[in-house]
Design a protein around this motif. Structure first.
Motif, mmCIF file in Angstrom:
data_model
loop_
_atom_site.group_PDB
_atom_site.id
_atom_site.type_symbol
_atom_site.label_atom_id
_atom_site.label_comp_id
_atom_site.label_asym_id
_atom_site.label_seq_id
_atom_site.Cartn_x
_atom_site.Cartn_y
_atom_site.Cartn_z
ATOM 1 N N MET A 214 0.838 -1.177 0.000
ATOM 2 C CA MET A 214 0.000 0.000 0.000
ATOM 3 C C MET A 214 0.887 1.246 0.000
ATOM 4 S SD MET A 214 -3.416 0.400 2.324
ATOM 5 C CE MET A 214 -3.177 -1.162 3.061
ATOM 6 N N ASN A 215 0.478 2.252 -0.733
ATOM 7 C CA ASN A 215 1.234 3.498 -0.787
ATOM 8 C C ASN A 215 1.262 4.178 0.572
ATOM 9 O OD1 ASN A 215 2.076 3.589 -3.412
ATOM 10 N ND2 ASN A 215 0.301 4.746 -4.138
ATOM 11 N N ARG A 216 2.259 4.997 0.765
ATOM 12 C CA ARG A 216 2.385 5.744 2.007
ATOM 13 C C ARG A 216 1.209 6.692 2.231
ATOM 14 N NH1 ARG A 216 7.653 8.037 4.678
ATOM 15 N NH2 ARG A 216 7.916 5.816 4.710
ATOM 16 N N ARG A 217 0.670 7.243 1.157
ATOM 17 C CA ARG A 217 -0.447 8.180 1.311
ATOM 18 C C ARG A 217 -1.732 7.483 1.753
ATOM 19 N NH1 ARG A 217 -3.291 9.687 -4.091
ATOM 20 N NH2 ARG A 217 -3.229 7.686 -5.143
ATOM 21 N N HIS A 218 -1.769 6.159 1.635
ATOM 22 C CA HIS A 218 -2.943 5.393 2.055
ATOM 23 C C HIS A 218 -2.808 4.848 3.472
ATOM 24 C CE1 HIS A 218 -4.881 5.577 -1.807
ATOM 25 N NE2 HIS A 218 -3.799 5.120 -2.402
ATOM 26 N N ARG A 219 -1.757 5.211 4.177
ATOM 27 C CA ARG A 219 -1.557 4.710 5.537
ATOM 28 C C ARG A 219 -2.106 5.697 6.556
ATOM 29 N NH1 ARG A 219 4.718 2.974 5.096
ATOM 30 N NH2 ARG A 219 4.444 1.423 3.469
ATOM 31 N N LEU A 220 -2.785 5.143 7.535
ATOM 32 C CA LEU A 220 -3.263 5.932 8.665
ATOM 33 C C LEU A 220 -2.199 5.779 9.747
ATOM 34 C CD1 LEU A 220 -5.771 7.544 9.548
ATOM 35 C CD2 LEU A 220 -6.625 5.447 10.541
ATOM 36 N N ARG A 221 -1.553 6.874 10.110
ATOM 37 C CA ARG A 221 -0.439 6.795 11.046
ATOM 38 C C ARG A 221 -0.652 7.684 12.253
ATOM 39 N NH1 ARG A 221 4.166 8.291 7.070
ATOM 40 N NH2 ARG A 221 2.433 9.432 6.247
ATOM 41 N N GLY A 222 -0.140 7.244 13.375
ATOM 42 C CA GLY A 222 -0.181 8.029 14.600
ATOM 43 C C GLY A 222 -1.410 7.746 15.431
ATOM 44 N N GLY A 223 -1.223 7.760 16.721
ATOM 45 C CA GLY A 223 -2.314 7.492 17.644
ATOM 46 C C GLY A 223 -3.449 8.487 17.532
ATOM 47 N N GLY A 224 -3.137 9.730 17.193
ATOM 48 C CA GLY A 224 -4.164 10.751 17.056
ATOM 49 C C GLY A 224 -5.108 10.461 15.896
ATOM 50 N N ALA A 225 -4.563 9.941 14.806
ATOM 51 C CA ALA A 225 -5.397 9.610 13.652
ATOM 52 C C ALA A 225 -6.322 8.446 13.969
ATOM 53 C CB ALA A 225 -4.518 9.272 12.447
ATOM 54 N N PHE A 226 -5.812 7.435 14.660
ATOM 55 C CA PHE A 226 -6.639 6.301 15.063
ATOM 56 C C PHE A 226 -7.728 6.758 16.037
ATOM 57 C CE2 PHE A 226 -3.231 3.983 13.214
ATOM 58 C CZ PHE A 226 -3.707 2.724 12.915
ATOM 59 N N ALA A 227 -7.367 7.628 16.972
ATOM 60 C CA ALA A 227 -8.341 8.131 17.946
ATOM 61 C C ALA A 227 -9.426 8.953 17.266
ATOM 62 C CB ALA A 227 -7.633 8.961 19.013
#
Length: 158
Positions: free
Chosen positions: A1-14
């Motif tokens: 998966m491309n980097r732009r399609h990654r959800l990163r960081g705890g804040g994004a998950f929250a």
């Protein structure tokens, strides 16, 4: 998966969990939230209960491979895929069918603005998420005066 399609960081998950519309099927649970990025971003949660590091990484790779052909249809949505214990032993076809079912259910809830998916976190729970997190690592905080520190750093009270 491309980097732009990654959800990163705890804040994004929250943020996805806070504004979520969710659905579950089999060993999977999917939470989705609209984003302004214009592309789909996907994050995976595989807890230690699934197995050791090798097993968890295998499950994560399988989920990533299953999401690859589905990513273009999810444009404008953040997705968090959580795997349960049974995901490690689930056959490929069944895992793909469960993922499709979860994505369809969560997207339908997001589109119709399901009151259970959004109202629960819209008002009263927001204050709870803004409270400062407590540090549970042992340093600081209040200690009971009648307890003796096992490390010996605090003198025993008389």
């Amino acid at each position: 998966m491309n980097r732009r399609h990654r959800l990163r960081g705890g804040g994004a998950f929250a943020a996805v969990r806070e504004r979520r519309a969710s659905s579950s099927a089999g060993p999977l649970r999917v939470q989705v939230a609209a984003n302004l990025a214009g592309v789909a971003r996907v994050g995976f949660v595989v807890p230690r209960a699934v197995g050791g590091a090798v097993v968890r990484n295998r499950v994560r790779r399988r989920l990533r491979a299953l999401m690859r052909p589905r990513i273009e249809a999810l444009a404008g949505v953040d997705v968090v895929v959580s795997a349960g214990v049974a995901a490690a032993s689930c056959p490929w076809e069944a895992l793909g069918a469960d993922l499709d079912s979860c994505l369809a259910g969560a997207r339908a809830r997001l589109r119709r603005g399901d009151a259970r998916a959004t109202a629960r976190n819209a008002g009263g729970d927001r204050a709870a998420s803004e409270r400062p997190l407590r540090d549970n690592r042992g340093g600081g905080g209040s200690t009971r005066p009648d307890r003796v520190d096992p490390g010996g750093s605090r003198p025993a009270s008389p």
